[in-house]
Design an enzyme around this catalytic site. Sequence first.
Site, PDB file in Angstrom:
ATOM      1  N   CYS A  15     -46.638  79.556 -14.095  1.00  0.00           N
ATOM      2  CA  CYS A  15     -45.283  80.021 -13.772  1.00  0.00           C
ATOM      3  C   CYS A  15     -45.192  79.689 -12.355  1.00  0.00           C
ATOM      4  O   CYS A  15     -45.553  80.972 -11.614  1.00  0.00           O
ATOM      5  CB  CYS A  15     -45.342  81.588 -14.502  1.00  0.00           C
ATOM      6  SG  CYS A  15     -44.521  82.849 -13.455  1.00  0.00           S
ATOM      7  N   CYS A  48     -45.120  83.973 -10.434  1.00  0.00           N
ATOM      8  CA  CYS A  48     -46.674  84.635 -10.558  1.00  0.00           C
ATOM      9  C   CYS A  48     -47.575  84.037  -9.299  1.00  0.00           C
ATOM     10  O   CYS A  48     -47.921  84.935  -8.957  1.00  0.00           O
ATOM     11  CB  CYS A  48     -46.906  84.313 -12.834  1.00  0.00           C
ATOM     12  SG  CYS A  48     -46.241  84.461 -13.594  1.00  0.00           S
TER      13      CYS A  48
END
Lengths: 104, 309
Positions: free
Chosen positions: A30, A33
């Site tokens: 991600c 992230c």
Amino acid sequence: MSVLSVNKENFDSVKNSEKTVLLDFYADWCGPCRMVAPIVEQIAQENPQYLVAKVNVDDNPELAKAYGVVSIPTLIVMKNGEVAQKAIGAKPKAQILEMLEQND
Amino acid sequence: MDRTFDIIIIGGGPAGYSAALYAARGGMDTLLIEKMAPGGQMTLTGDIDNYPGYDDGIDGFTLGMKMQAGAERFGAATEYAEVISVDFGSEIKRIKTNNGEFCARAIIVAVGANPGELGVRGEKEYLGSGVHYCAHCDGRFYKDKTVAVVGGGNSAVTDAIYLSKLVNKLYLIHRRAELRATKVYHNALFNCDNVEFLWNSTVESISMEEDDKHINVKSVLDNSISSVPCDGVFISIGRRPATDIFKGLLELDKNGYIIADETTRTNIEGVFAAGDVRTKELRQVVTAASDGAVAAHYAMEYISQYFNK
């Protein structure tokens, strides 16, 4: 201090922490992230008064579910084992620190 | 006063780091201010297949890191701070951040854009618990469930194609009768047999309570409202430029984009706009990078004319 990687086996260290906890729910694939990861790392290094921990949601779907995480990154501030504040998405360092200070 | 940079670039996406590369490599004392991490909107996508030179595609986060490294190789510095206000009123321009004030002879604004919001009831309340803006981040939480995607442009359609492989059922809600997305995506989407299209429709409200998950969808033809049950909604209705701090200073169009032509010059001398934040037709990583190079070029020309440097 470095960021503590937690799973359901060692999650008690988060639940029972006397320090205010920053919990980062993330996954390796991600983008946002990965953006926030170095910031979380810095916060851990610079602020030994907090316990900074991360949960890989792929490896720990039970923990993600228990904390209602369906969006990553999710940053949770915990105090005495309870959720004090929850933020969705990558946040700048100042904003994360503010969350921690407010709940310390 | 502290050190005056030749060029300060605001924003660390592809436009910003391309400008930083060209400026630093051109011998300019260059600072880039980024609020969080390199990459900008690229980090919200999966693989990028249309940036030349990466024949297998590359993920947006890695490309952002590479762009930063490329600029830093020639001495461009990155300051992680959030810009609070700007002062373009004198020859030396000032930028106030939450980590101090910085000044420079020329400024390149490359702040990009953020995902657009619907502005409907429930959207804010259920953010991150049913309402999402990043299909690649959050799609996997909806494996074998029902989701809705709102929008009909390239990002909505690519999100829908990606999600349709994970979910049981997907509704695509679009306010027009046909997709706005580039043709290349149409077949891939029309071939997904778990996608149902709700044309001529807009979202009226969102409810994501544990025992009542649905969105209310309004027909733009007859204003009728129907309830569509779904576990989550992914909003992909284009982007909004992040230009609030420049209101009243830089000329903006009605959608908030900074008005500048292909030279990237704005209405203020010595201030340039590059990337998605600028008025332009095609907003892509490669056109943002191109803008960055052009902006650095004209910024350097401006500096040599006005400061004899």
